[in-house]
Design an enzyme around this catalytic site. Structure first.
Site, PDB file in Angstrom:
ATOM      1  N   ASP A 168     -11.519  26.180  64.362  1.00 22.64           N
ATOM      2  CA  ASP A 168     -11.544  24.730  64.166  1.00 22.64           C
ATOM      3  C   ASP A 168     -10.131  24.266  63.914  1.00 22.64           C
ATOM      4  O   ASP A 168      -9.359  24.930  63.228  1.00 22.64           O
ATOM      5  CB  ASP A 168     -12.443  24.375  62.986  1.00 22.64           C
ATOM      6  N   HIS A 220     -11.312  38.269  62.185  1.00 22.77           N
ATOM      7  CA  HIS A 220     -11.557  37.129  63.069  1.00 22.77           C
ATOM      8  C   HIS A 220     -10.190  36.716  63.610  1.00 22.77           C
ATOM      9  O   HIS A 220      -9.170  36.857  62.934  1.00 22.77           O
ATOM     10  CB  HIS A 220     -12.165  35.950  62.307  1.00 22.77           C
ATOM     11  N   HIS A 243     -25.866  39.361  60.081  1.00 24.27           N
ATOM     12  CA  HIS A 243     -24.472  39.219  59.630  1.00 24.27           C
ATOM     13  C   HIS A 243     -24.507  38.239  58.447  1.00 24.27           C
ATOM     14  O   HIS A 243     -24.901  37.088  58.613  1.00 24.27           O
ATOM     15  CB  HIS A 243     -23.630  38.647  60.777  1.00 24.27           C
ATOM     16  N   THR A 275     -12.477  36.204  57.846  1.00 24.33           N
ATOM     17  CA  THR A 275     -12.212  34.964  58.591  1.00 24.33           C
ATOM     18  C   THR A 275     -10.712  34.725  58.749  1.00 24.33           C
ATOM     19  O   THR A 275      -9.885  35.295  58.023  1.00 24.33           O
ATOM     20  CB  THR A 275     -12.842  33.735  57.914  1.00 24.33           C
ATOM     21  N   TYR A 276     -10.408  33.854  59.698  1.00 18.58           N
ATOM     22  CA  TYR A 276      -9.014  33.615  60.093  1.00 18.58           C
ATOM     23  C   TYR A 276      -8.733  32.120  60.016  1.00 18.58           C
ATOM     24  O   TYR A 276      -9.353  31.338  60.750  1.00 18.58           O
ATOM     25  CB  TYR A 276      -8.869  34.067  61.540  1.00 18.58           C
ATOM     26  N   LYS A 286     -17.940  33.596  77.737  1.00 19.05           N
ATOM     27  CA  LYS A 286     -17.298  34.521  76.782  1.00 19.05           C
ATOM     28  C   LYS A 286     -17.784  35.955  77.032  1.00 19.05           C
ATOM     29  O   LYS A 286     -17.026  36.910  76.942  1.00 19.05           O
ATOM     30  CB  LYS A 286     -17.625  34.106  75.333  1.00 19.05           C
ATOM     31  N   SER A 335     -23.775  43.439  58.809  1.00 18.60           N
ATOM     32  CA  SER A 335     -22.355  43.248  58.502  1.00 18.60           C
ATOM     33  C   SER A 335     -22.188  42.149  57.452  1.00 18.60           C
ATOM     34  O   SER A 335     -23.090  41.320  57.252  1.00 18.60           O
ATOM     35  CB  SER A 335     -21.595  42.897  59.782  1.00 18.60           C
ATOM     36  N   GLN A 341     -23.969  31.136  64.401  1.00 19.66           N
ATOM     37  CA  GLN A 341     -23.825  30.218  63.273  1.00 19.66           C
ATOM     38  C   GLN A 341     -25.101  30.358  62.435  1.00 19.66           C
ATOM     39  O   GLN A 341     -26.149  30.732  62.962  1.00 19.66           O
ATOM     40  CB  GLN A 341     -23.689  28.774  63.817  1.00 19.66           C
ATOM     41  N   GLU A 386     -19.412  39.191  55.852  1.00 27.61           N
ATOM     42  CA  GLU A 386     -18.184  38.405  56.123  1.00 27.61           C
ATOM     43  C   GLU A 386     -17.530  37.938  54.814  1.00 27.61           C
ATOM     44  O   GLU A 386     -18.200  37.466  53.906  1.00 27.61           O
ATOM     45  CB  GLU A 386     -18.569  37.189  56.975  1.00 27.61           C
ATOM     46  N   ALA A 442      -9.717  29.915  58.357  1.00 28.02           N
ATOM     47  CA  ALA A 442     -10.812  29.016  57.974  1.00 28.02           C
ATOM     48  C   ALA A 442     -10.761  28.737  56.477  1.00 28.02           C
ATOM     49  O   ALA A 442     -10.290  29.565  55.712  1.00 28.02           O
ATOM     50  CB  ALA A 442     -12.143  29.649  58.340  1.00 28.02           C
ATOM     51  N   PHE A 473     -21.022  21.680  53.917  1.00 29.38           N
ATOM     52  CA  PHE A 473     -20.603  22.607  54.965  1.00 29.38           C
ATOM     53  C   PHE A 473     -21.506  22.481  56.194  1.00 29.38           C
ATOM     54  O   PHE A 473     -21.038  22.466  57.337  1.00 29.38           O
ATOM     55  CB  PHE A 473     -20.633  24.022  54.380  1.00 29.38           C
TER      56      PHE A 473
HETATM   57  P1  FAD Z   1     -15.846  28.070  71.957  1.00 30.21           P
HETATM   58  O1  FAD Z   1     -16.762  29.138  72.406  1.00 30.21           O
HETATM   59  O2  FAD Z   1     -14.521  27.958  72.620  1.00 30.21           O
HETATM   60  O3  FAD Z   1     -16.664  26.690  72.085  1.00 30.21           O
HETATM   61  C1  FAD Z   1     -16.171  25.506  71.473  1.00 30.21           C
HETATM   62  C2  FAD Z   1     -16.828  24.273  72.106  1.00 30.21           C
HETATM   63  O4  FAD Z   1     -16.296  24.050  73.402  1.00 30.21           O
HETATM   64  C3  FAD Z   1     -18.337  24.381  72.332  1.00 30.21           C
HETATM   65  O5  FAD Z   1     -18.864  23.088  72.213  1.00 30.21           O
HETATM   66  C4  FAD Z   1     -18.468  24.876  73.771  1.00 30.21           C
HETATM   67  O6  FAD Z   1     -19.701  24.479  74.351  1.00 30.21           O
HETATM   68  C5  FAD Z   1     -17.263  24.222  74.440  1.00 30.21           C
HETATM   69  N1  FAD Z   1     -16.598  25.107  75.413  1.00 30.21           N
HETATM   70  C6  FAD Z   1     -16.460  26.458  75.323  1.00 30.21           C
HETATM   71  N2  FAD Z   1     -15.736  26.930  76.352  1.00 30.21           N
HETATM   72  C7  FAD Z   1     -15.381  25.843  77.098  1.00 30.21           C
HETATM   73  C8  FAD Z   1     -14.624  25.698  78.277  1.00 30.21           C
HETATM   74  N3  FAD Z   1     -14.068  26.762  78.880  1.00 30.21           N
HETATM   75  N4  FAD Z   1     -14.466  24.427  78.768  1.00 30.21           N
HETATM   76  C9  FAD Z   1     -15.015  23.354  78.143  1.00 30.21           C
HETATM   77  N5  FAD Z   1     -15.759  23.444  77.021  1.00 30.21           N
HETATM   78  C10 FAD Z   1     -15.932  24.673  76.493  1.00 30.21           C
HETATM   79  N6  FAD Z   1     -13.637  29.205  62.391  1.00 30.21           N
HETATM   80  C11 FAD Z   1     -12.409  29.517  61.934  1.00 30.21           C
HETATM   81  O7  FAD Z   1     -11.513  28.640  61.933  1.00 30.21           O
HETATM   82  N7  FAD Z   1     -12.111  30.781  61.465  1.00 30.21           N
HETATM   83  C12 FAD Z   1     -13.034  31.775  61.452  1.00 30.21           C
HETATM   84  O8  FAD Z   1     -12.754  32.896  61.032  1.00 30.21           O
HETATM   85  C13 FAD Z   1     -14.360  31.477  61.944  1.00 30.21           C
HETATM   86  N8  FAD Z   1     -15.316  32.428  61.995  1.00 30.21           N
HETATM   87  C14 FAD Z   1     -16.542  32.145  62.557  1.00 30.21           C
HETATM   88  C15 FAD Z   1     -17.492  33.162  62.695  1.00 30.21           C
HETATM   89  C16 FAD Z   1     -18.736  32.900  63.265  1.00 30.21           C
HETATM   90  C17 FAD Z   1     -19.737  34.030  63.419  1.00 30.21           C
HETATM   91  C18 FAD Z   1     -19.047  31.578  63.699  1.00 30.21           C
HETATM   92  C19 FAD Z   1     -20.415  31.280  64.280  1.00 30.21           C
HETATM   93  C20 FAD Z   1     -18.111  30.559  63.581  1.00 30.21           C
HETATM   94  C21 FAD Z   1     -16.844  30.828  63.028  1.00 30.21           C
HETATM   95  N9  FAD Z   1     -15.850  29.838  62.923  1.00 30.21           N
HETATM   96  C22 FAD Z   1     -14.616  30.158  62.412  1.00 30.21           C
HETATM   97  C23 FAD Z   1     -16.114  28.474  63.396  1.00 30.21           C
HETATM   98  C24 FAD Z   1     -15.698  28.293  64.870  1.00 30.21           C
HETATM   99  O9  FAD Z   1     -14.311  28.513  65.029  1.00 30.21           O
HETATM  100  C25 FAD Z   1     -16.042  26.869  65.263  1.00 30.21           C
HETATM  101  O10 FAD Z   1     -17.447  26.723  65.352  1.00 30.21           O
HETATM  102  C26 FAD Z   1     -15.341  26.355  66.504  1.00 30.21           C
HETATM  103  O11 FAD Z   1     -15.547  24.934  66.544  1.00 30.21           O
HETATM  104  C27 FAD Z   1     -15.876  26.929  67.813  1.00 30.21           C
HETATM  105  O12 FAD Z   1     -15.471  28.222  67.979  1.00 30.21           O
HETATM  106  P2  FAD Z   1     -16.038  29.093  69.215  1.00 30.21           P
HETATM  107  O13 FAD Z   1     -15.287  30.341  69.212  1.00 30.21           O
HETATM  108  O14 FAD Z   1     -17.508  29.144  69.203  1.00 30.21           O
HETATM  109  O15 FAD Z   1     -15.547  28.135  70.418  1.00 30.21           O
END
Ligand code: FAD
Length: 287
Positions: free
Chosen positions: A104, A72, A261, A44-45, A160, A11, A171, A13, A47, A211
């Site tokens: 983020d 996303h 990806h 992406t969304y 998840k 895929s 990542q 991105e 970001a 980055f």
């Molecule tokens: P989560 O899975 O929610 O985890 C975030 C943090 O919180 C981790 O440290 C985890 O260990 C902890 N955690 C998770 N669940 C809980 C819980 N229930 N209670 C307490 N702690 C918890 N960012 C963007 O803004 N837009 C995008 O389009 C985007 N696309 C991405 C695509 C990919 C493939 C990747 C790998 C990253 C992308 N990101 C994007 C970055 C991502 O949003 C950040 O890395 C963000 O900080 C974490 O997102 P996550 O969905 O992994 O979070």
């Protein structure tokens, strides 16, 4: 077929461009990459300063070319009602795949910003749209920068999957062992979904270093030193990056990764070069 054996996992991105010139260029890039017949494109969304409307528009543009596309999605500042409406729009438009993320928090938005973990978003999507969407989530072979520990990060990754995610995209990283070790730890923790490595081609060292520091991806010291040594010689950076990333992808695929990806950064050349070096058209069709 066992989910871990799903093979068609290639895929690309994109992020929504901010200018008309960027939009025109991306249309040509998307056409070129569509010729490689990926499983899907993703967009992406929020970001990198991209807007939600930009994501939706680009998703529809790609969908209208006949390619499969996965928006996303994160809560960001949206209310539950707004997010539900967006999910329903995507469903009604024929989109059937999403990448669900916490996202983020953009700097400057303050502590009041609503902030949901990705497992809560996956639950929300399943609650409101059932099994309609194939849901990808993010995971981190080198561990999310805010995570307390390796095991806690895997624990939250599993939440998840338990909430209904179908597969995961990592990542980016440059150390294949980090990926294999992570996949082993996930399997031991009971996560059996495909974990597709995210691949970041190397074309610009300064941007990549910035980055990587912010997202917690490690550039091994020997690579940093080589890249720094090239200074402004962008051709040598590109050639070195292509060699290193081709070798990484070979190791990953040979070691059983269920696809790749590519973080294209809205550029075609670097990804096309990797695709050709890896003979992916042949591997891909043979699956
Ligand atoms: P989560 O899975 O929610 O985890 C975030 C943090 O919180 C981790 O440290 C985890 O260990 C902890 N955690 C998770 N669940 C809980 C819980 N229930 N209670 C307490 N702690 C918890 N960012 C963007 O803004 N837009 C995008 O389009 C985007 N696309 C991405 C695509 C990919 C493939 C990747 C790998 C990253 C992308 N990101 C994007 C970055 C991502 O949003 C950040 O890395 C963000 O900080 C974490 O997102 P996550 O969905 O992994 O979070």
């Amino acid at each position: 077929m066992d989910k871990t054996e799903r093979k068609n996992g290639f895929s690309f991105e994109f992020f929504p461009p901010r200018t008309e010139a960027g939009e025109g260029k991306l249309r040509r890039v998307q056409q070129r990459l569509a010729a490689l017949n990926p499983e899907f494109f993703s967009v992406t969304y929020g970001a990198g300063g991209s807007t939600k409307d930009g994501t939706r528009q680009l998703v529809l543009d790609i969908h209208n070319t006949g390619s499969s596309v996965a928006p996303h999605l994160s809560f960001g500042g949206s209310s539950e009602g707004e997010l539900k409406a967006l999910l329903e729009q995507y469903r009604d438009e024929g989109i059937n795949r999403l990448v669900a993320l916490r996202g983020d928090i953009p700097s400057g938005t303050g502590p009041a910003t609503q902030y949901f973990y990705a497992n809560e978003l996956v639950e929300f999507i399943r609650l409101h749209t059932g099994d309609h969407f194939h849901i990808d989530v993010a995971c981190y072979p080198e561990i999310h920068p805010q995570s307390e520990s390796y095991d806690r990060d895997i624990h939250f990754f599993k939440k998840k999957i338990d909430a209904g995610a179908d597969s995961a995209i990592t990542q980016y990283f440059y150390n294949a062992d980090a990926y294999f070790h992570f996949v082993d730890a996930c399997r031991k923790a009971g996560i059996d979904t495909p974990i597709v490595p995210g691949i970041m081609p190397i074309t610009n060292y300064a941007k990549l270093a910035r980055f990587s520091d912010s997202c917690g991806a490690e550039i091994p010291r020997w690579m940093r030193k080589r890249l720094q040594g090239y200074g402004d010689d962008s051709e040598s950076i590109r050639a070195f990056g292509e060699e290193v990333v081709t070798s990484l992808c070979e190791k990953l695929l040979d070691g059983g990764a269920p696809g790749l990806h590519f973080y294209t950064m809205n550029q075609a050349e670097a990804v096309e070069a990797l695709w050709q070096n890896l003979s992916l058209s042949t591997r891909h069709q043979g699956q």
